[in-house]
Design a protein around this motif. Structure first.
Motif, short mmCIF file in Angstrom:
data_model
loop_
_atom_site.label_atom_id
_atom_site.label_comp_id
_atom_site.label_asym_id
_atom_site.label_seq_id
_atom_site.Cartn_x
_atom_site.Cartn_y
_atom_site.Cartn_z
N LEU A 45 79.03 7.06 -24.39
CA LEU A 45 79.09 8.26 -25.50
C LEU A 45 78.70 9.81 -24.11
CD1 LEU A 45 80.32 6.45 -27.00
CD2 LEU A 45 79.26 7.22 -28.52
N ALA A 46 79.64 9.97 -24.08
CA ALA A 46 78.78 11.74 -23.41
C ALA A 46 78.20 12.27 -24.41
CB ALA A 46 80.09 12.33 -22.53
N PRO A 47 76.22 12.86 -23.72
CA PRO A 47 75.82 13.67 -24.44
C PRO A 47 76.09 14.31 -24.86
CG PRO A 47 74.95 13.59 -22.43
CD PRO A 47 76.46 13.38 -22.24
N GLY A 48 76.36 15.17 -26.53
CA GLY A 48 77.28 16.27 -27.01
C GLY A 48 78.68 16.41 -27.64
N ALA A 49 78.70 14.74 -27.59
CA ALA A 49 80.34 14.17 -28.04
C ALA A 49 80.24 13.62 -29.63
CB ALA A 49 80.62 13.00 -27.22
N ARG A 50 81.31 13.64 -29.89
CA ARG A 50 81.38 12.91 -31.48
C ARG A 50 81.03 11.86 -31.90
NH1 ARG A 50 84.29 15.74 -35.83
NH2 ARG A 50 83.62 14.85 -37.54
N VAL A 51 80.45 10.64 -32.33
CA VAL A 51 80.44 9.64 -32.35
C VAL A 51 81.36 9.75 -33.03
CG1 VAL A 51 79.24 7.29 -33.04
CG2 VAL A 51 77.79 9.71 -32.25
N PRO A 52 82.80 8.13 -32.60
CA PRO A 52 83.47 7.61 -32.72
C PRO A 52 83.51 6.83 -34.52
CG PRO A 52 83.66 7.25 -30.92
CD PRO A 52 82.78 7.75 -31.35
N GLU A 53 83.24 7.00 -35.57
CA GLU A 53 83.33 6.35 -36.42
C GLU A 53 84.24 5.36 -36.52
OE1 GLU A 53 82.53 6.64 -40.89
OE2 GLU A 53 80.91 7.84 -40.36
N SER A 76 67.12 8.38 -36.91
CA SER A 76 65.84 8.33 -37.26
C SER A 76 65.18 8.37 -35.85
CB SER A 76 65.60 7.92 -38.26
OG SER A 76 65.01 5.78 -37.61
N GLU A 77 66.05 7.88 -35.03
CA GLU A 77 65.39 7.79 -33.94
C GLU A 77 65.62 8.42 -32.32
OE1 GLU A 77 66.64 3.83 -31.83
OE2 GLU A 77 65.89 2.85 -33.99
N GLY A 78 65.66 9.24 -32.97
CA GLY A 78 66.72 10.59 -32.51
C GLY A 78 67.08 10.88 -31.57
N LEU A 79 68.23 9.72 -31.46
CA LEU A 79 69.35 9.08 -30.20
C LEU A 79 70.85 10.52 -31.07
CD1 LEU A 79 69.29 5.44 -29.75
CD2 LEU A 79 68.63 7.80 -28.21
N ILE A 80 71.25 10.56 -32.09
CA ILE A 80 72.25 11.17 -32.63
C ILE A 80 71.75 11.87 -33.61
CG2 ILE A 80 73.51 9.45 -31.89
CD1 ILE A 80 73.72 8.32 -34.58
N ASP A 81 72.34 13.59 -33.68
CA ASP A 81 72.20 14.06 -34.48
C ASP A 81 73.69 13.56 -35.48
OD1 ASP A 81 69.69 15.64 -33.69
OD2 ASP A 81 71.73 16.56 -32.06
N LEU A 82 73.34 13.87 -36.91
CA LEU A 82 73.91 14.08 -38.21
C LEU A 82 74.01 15.50 -38.21
CD1 LEU A 82 72.81 10.29 -39.87
CD2 LEU A 82 74.81 10.60 -38.47
N LEU A 83 75.16 15.29 -38.49
CA LEU A 83 75.65 16.73 -39.68
C LEU A 83 76.43 16.45 -40.89
CD1 LEU A 83 74.76 17.59 -35.75
CD2 LEU A 83 76.56 19.59 -36.96
N ASN A 85 78.82 16.26 -43.71
CA ASN A 85 80.04 15.96 -43.82
C ASN A 85 80.32 16.27 -42.37
OD1 ASN A 85 79.96 16.16 -45.90
ND2 ASN A 85 79.93 18.01 -47.12
N ARG A 86 80.02 15.58 -41.13
CA ARG A 86 80.62 16.65 -39.60
C ARG A 86 80.41 15.28 -38.95
NH1 ARG A 86 79.97 22.02 -37.59
NH2 ARG A 86 81.44 21.27 -36.60
N GLY A 87 79.27 14.26 -39.76
CA GLY A 87 79.85 12.57 -38.59
C GLY A 87 78.33 13.13 -37.60
N VAL B 5 86.75 4.37 -25.32
CA VAL B 5 86.36 5.37 -26.38
C VAL B 5 86.60 6.72 -25.77
CG1 VAL B 5 84.81 6.30 -28.07
CG2 VAL B 5 85.19 4.40 -27.99
N PRO B 6 87.15 7.22 -25.57
CA PRO B 6 87.48 8.89 -25.27
C PRO B 6 86.37 9.64 -25.48
CG PRO B 6 89.35 8.66 -26.92
CD PRO B 6 88.43 7.70 -27.00
N ASP B 7 85.77 10.46 -24.47
CA ASP B 7 84.86 11.09 -24.78
C ASP B 7 85.49 12.80 -25.64
OD1 ASP B 7 83.57 10.86 -21.93
OD2 ASP B 7 83.50 9.72 -23.29
#
Lengths: 241, 241
Positions: A45-53, A76-83, A85-87, B5-7
């Motif tokens: 997944l590209a950095p800054g991309a949304r993680v497609p649940e 919590s490991e710092g690999l992703i950000d959780l916003l 209501n915004r995934g 998975v598309p970015d």
DNA sequence: GACCAAAAATTTGCATTCATTTTTGGAAGA
DNA sequence: TCTTCCAAAAATGAATGCAAATTTTTGGTC
């Protein structure tokens, strides 16, 4: 004061059992967590991309509940950000954050070196010495990949020799976060840095041989600082591109 | 290679937005996580005890889903153990684990000191100096609580001065895990250690004044080692009781 | 053609439900 | 009395359902 919740009896086996779940080794949940972490760290997944649940649910053949649990852990490991209501979004490292992470890596390696000096066996040292010579050979023949592999192996062995489980885990975490930064990429264009790094590794081996903990600690921190400096060039260049 | 998975497009705001969820500041989930973490760290559940899922759900007025998500995170933080099909248990530290955690704390403080020497302002240093003198006054009048509070404050300020977010987070994590060990408890019976600790703090302040990073790094690691040694006495005693 | 508002369609967050597994309690047998 | 075994009860792990929020689409206006 122990709260209204009654303290159940102490689990006697728990202490002797392998700490399975902590970082997630076995156990279905742990499997998924490891898979998903690799999936992110490997750069799928590209950095800054949304993680497609939803897509990930299909890909791993599970429902949203376990996936979301894994996402919380990755956050919590710092690999992703959780916003709210915004995934989930793949964390993107700015220059400042990269610098901060590198410094922590430096601190952890410094610690690993210090502890390794106390605990390493003669056999363990010989192994590192062997890897060092192999890496030097790779350097001489300008084998970048061989050099990089050997370098990684040496640093890993030092952490291993420190024989400290939480250190291992924490180190792996930060290494994963910085995985995207390909420090090696510069060396073929920055011969000076390559030679300098090689000399630093001579110092590392020497200090380790003498079991000079404080000294090794210092060298390793500086070594990481220099590594960062070299990597920063590329980062900045990439940012400017 | 980027997977099937598309970015999705890169989120522009994400970079500038405060990293809300990482460790869980705001956002309902984060709130619960912090509450639950405190609940465990504060010692409301005995070490080795089972974490009562259902009871906690009632206590916090939520369903099992968000609670379980929080438990997974706490497990990844090392506060609890998750045994497959057997629930969550408050992690109990054996002597070896305690030693390992203390060493990591020492490494983190050493790093914090090193970075603090690079980044601390004159005002920041003055504040620590002030705290140091206050702590010394507490020492002179044998005010254990005052000493302990001041000591904690100084170490926290050093980490703060390092101005490194991941370091802060990691430090907080390890401090939480070791929270149960009451290092101060010994000092009133171990006057020698108390005096020794005070002398070490003199060295710390001196090295920080001179911005001697490597030196401060060394002192702080040794300081933590000694702190552990003092704490270990009690641990061993408690284990033997 | 650009811009904005409202409705539809997704997506998120959490509660609830369901299948398994573990634990409990007690009866049967040694 | 103690052990072994089995059934009931409870707990865990994961899927599904549903309300609230967000994002996208649509339709209209300037």
């Amino acid at each position: 004061m122990l709260d209204s919740v009654p303290d159940s009896a102490v689990e006697p086996e728990a202490a002797s059992l392998p700490r399975i779940a902590g970082t997630g080794a076995a156990s279905l949940h742990g499997t998924l967590l490891a898979q998903l972490r690799d999936y992110v760290v490997e750069g799928n997944l590209a950095p800054g991309a949304r993680v497609p649940e939803r897509l990930l649910c299909e890909r791993f053949g599970i429902s949203r509940t376990p996936l979301r649990e894994a996402l919380k852990v990755l956050a919590s490991e710092g690999l992703i950000d959780l916003l709210p209501n915004r995934g989930a979004w793949v964390r993107q490292l700015g220059p400042d954050e990269m610098v901060a992470l590198f410094d922590v890596m430096g601190g952890l390696e410094a610690l690993a070196g210090r502890l390794a000096c106390e605990k390493i066996t003669e056999a363990g040292f010989s192994e590192i010495e062997r890897l060092h010579h192999a890496m030097y050979a790779a350097y001489l023949r300008r084998d970048l990949h061989g050099y990089f592999t050997g370098n990684q192996a040496i640093h890993d062995r030092i952490v291993e020799a420190a024989d400290n489980e939480p250190l291992r885990t924490t180190y792996a975490n930060f290494a994963g976060r910085l995985r995207r930064v390909r420090y090696a990429a510069n060396l073929d264009k920055d011969r000076d840095r390559w030679g300098e790094a090689m000399r630093e590794h001579e110092e590392i081996l020497d200090a380790l041989r003498r079991r000079a903990g404080s000294e090794l600690s210092d060298i390793l921190f500086r070594h990481l600082r220099n590594k960062r400096r070299a990597a920063a060039v590329r980062e900045t260049a990439a940012a400017g591109a």
